[in-house]
Design an enzyme around this catalytic site. Structure first.
Site, PDB file in Angstrom:
ATOM      1  CB  SER A  12      -0.916   0.012   1.231  1.00  0.00           C
ATOM      2  OG  SER A  12      -0.145   0.064   2.426  1.00  0.00           O
ATOM      3  N   GLY A  13       0.246   2.384  -0.064  1.00  0.00           N
ATOM      4  CA  GLY A  13       0.951   3.655   0.090  1.00  0.00           C
ATOM      5  C   GLY A  13       2.059   3.868  -0.920  1.00  0.00           C
ATOM      6  CB  ILE A  14       5.401   5.463  -0.484  1.00  0.00           C
ATOM      7  CG1 ILE A  14       4.896   6.813   0.026  1.00  0.00           C
ATOM      8  CG2 ILE A  14       6.668   5.650  -1.318  1.00  0.00           C
ATOM      9  CD1 ILE A  14       5.804   7.463   1.066  1.00  0.00           C
ATOM     10  CG  ASP A  33       3.333  -4.813   3.088  1.00  0.00           C
ATOM     11  OD1 ASP A  33       2.766  -5.045   4.185  1.00  0.00           O
ATOM     12  OD2 ASP A  33       3.475  -3.671   2.629  1.00  0.00           O
ATOM     13  CG  ASP A  54       8.509  -8.312  11.073  1.00  0.00           C
ATOM     14  OD1 ASP A  54       8.980  -7.210  10.742  1.00  0.00           O
ATOM     15  OD2 ASP A  54       8.239  -8.610  12.259  1.00  0.00           O
ATOM     16  CB  ALA A  82       9.017  -1.733   5.257  1.00  0.00           C
ATOM     17  N   GLY A  83       8.027   1.102   6.735  1.00  0.00           N
ATOM     18  CA  GLY A  83       8.207   1.958   7.911  1.00  0.00           C
ATOM     19  C   GLY A  83       6.916   2.071   8.688  1.00  0.00           C
ATOM     20  CB  SER A 133      10.519  11.074   7.218  1.00  0.00           C
ATOM     21  OG  SER A 133       9.696  12.086   7.758  1.00  0.00           O
ATOM     22  CE1 TYR A 146       8.200   7.388  10.607  1.00  0.00           C
ATOM     23  CE2 TYR A 146       8.601   9.752  10.661  1.00  0.00           C
ATOM     24  CZ  TYR A 146       8.307   8.601   9.957  1.00  0.00           C
ATOM     25  OH  TYR A 146       8.128   8.655   8.588  1.00  0.00           O
ATOM     26  CE  LYS A 150      10.994   6.677   8.422  1.00  0.00           C
ATOM     27  NZ  LYS A 150      11.085   5.652   7.367  1.00  0.00           N
ATOM     28  CB  THR A 181       0.578   6.603   3.037  1.00  0.00           C
ATOM     29  OG1 THR A 181       1.190   6.955   4.294  1.00  0.00           O
ATOM     30  CG2 THR A 181       1.306   7.297   1.895  1.00  0.00           C
TER      31      THR A 181
END
Length: 249
Positions: A12-14, A33, A54, A82-83, A133, A146, A150, A181
């Site tokens: 999903s997402g990015i 994923d 994972d 993945a994040g 990010s 987080y 990053k 997302t």
């Protein structure tokens, strides 16, 4: 011979947007994923390969590379995407949550680089792009753990840029602002009501594709709504005063 890409956090997402963008250009994709159903669904759509895994475990990256080699015989592009958000309260500390965030956001990148390098080298070189990010470049007080993770992956990218380039592997990172997302789904209404623009996953996917082919190793692309991606420039670190030579043995 087709170009082959491995993408983590691809359901999903990015990650999914990157997979669709690359696939539209003829790239074969290996999708990784934790959401196996989502990865399988997208792999069927794109005629790619998939793995439910994972990334915080070393085995996940090794299995993904083995799948790429079995299915396609090579690997050219790697998107370590993945994040998860931190949401770790240092005053009411949840050790399990902390380990999970560090495992996905930091260990997943280290394991991913380590596992993919041998096949990239056997394929003649290639490129690795990490999803960081803006929180990897600035202090985001809303999610300190987080932010730590990053910053860490940005440091890894910068430190690996020169040695990997010497082996014909480029490494870089994209540093997007808030993106629409599943990662920000809980706060989406807040952003919309405040008139705060969100990036689309497709905006970031375009930057990821650019980052794969950036000429300068270690490029960090800032991605913000309404702007073209731009490389981030660090200020130089001051040297020692006086220019004294270190003591000699």
């Amino acid at each position: 011979m087709s170009t082959v890409a491995l993408i983590t956090g691809a359901a999903s997402g990015i990650g999914a947007a990157v997979a669709r963008r690359l696939s539209a250009g003829g790239v074969k994709c290996v999708l990784v994923d934790l959401d196996g159903e989502g990865a399988e669904r997208l792999a069927k759509e794109l005629d790619g390969a998939w793995l439910a895994a994972d990334v915080s475990t070393e085995e996940a990256s090794l299995e993904a590379v083995a799948l790429a080699e079995r299915r396609y015989g090579r690997l050219d592009l790697v998107h370590l995407n993945a994040g998860i958000s931190g949401r770790v309260d240092l005053a009411d500390f949840d050790l399990a949550r902390y380990r999970k965030v560090v495992g996905v956001n930091m260990d997943g990148v280290v394991f991913g680089v380590r596992a993919t390098m041998p096949l990239l080298l056997r394929s003649g070189g290639g490129a690795i792009v990490v999803t960081s990010s803006l929180a990897g470049l600035t202090a985001f007080s809303g999610d300190p753990v987080y932010t730590m993770t990053k910053h860490a992956v940005v440091g890894l990218v910068r430190a690996l840029a020169e040695p990997l380039a010497a082996q014909n592997v480029r490494i870089g990172a994209v540093c997007p602002g808030f993106t629409d997302t599943p990662l920000v789904a809980d706060a989406r209404d807040m952003f919309v009501n405040a008139g705060f623009p969100l990036l689309t996953a497709e905006d970031v996917a375009a930057a990821v594709e650019s980052a794969f082919y950036a000429e300068t190793p270690g490029t960090l692309l800032i991605v913000q709504p309404g702007r073209q991606p731009v490389p981030y420039r660090y200020a130089g670190v001051p040297g020692p005063a006086g220019g004294q030579r270190p003591p000699q043995d």
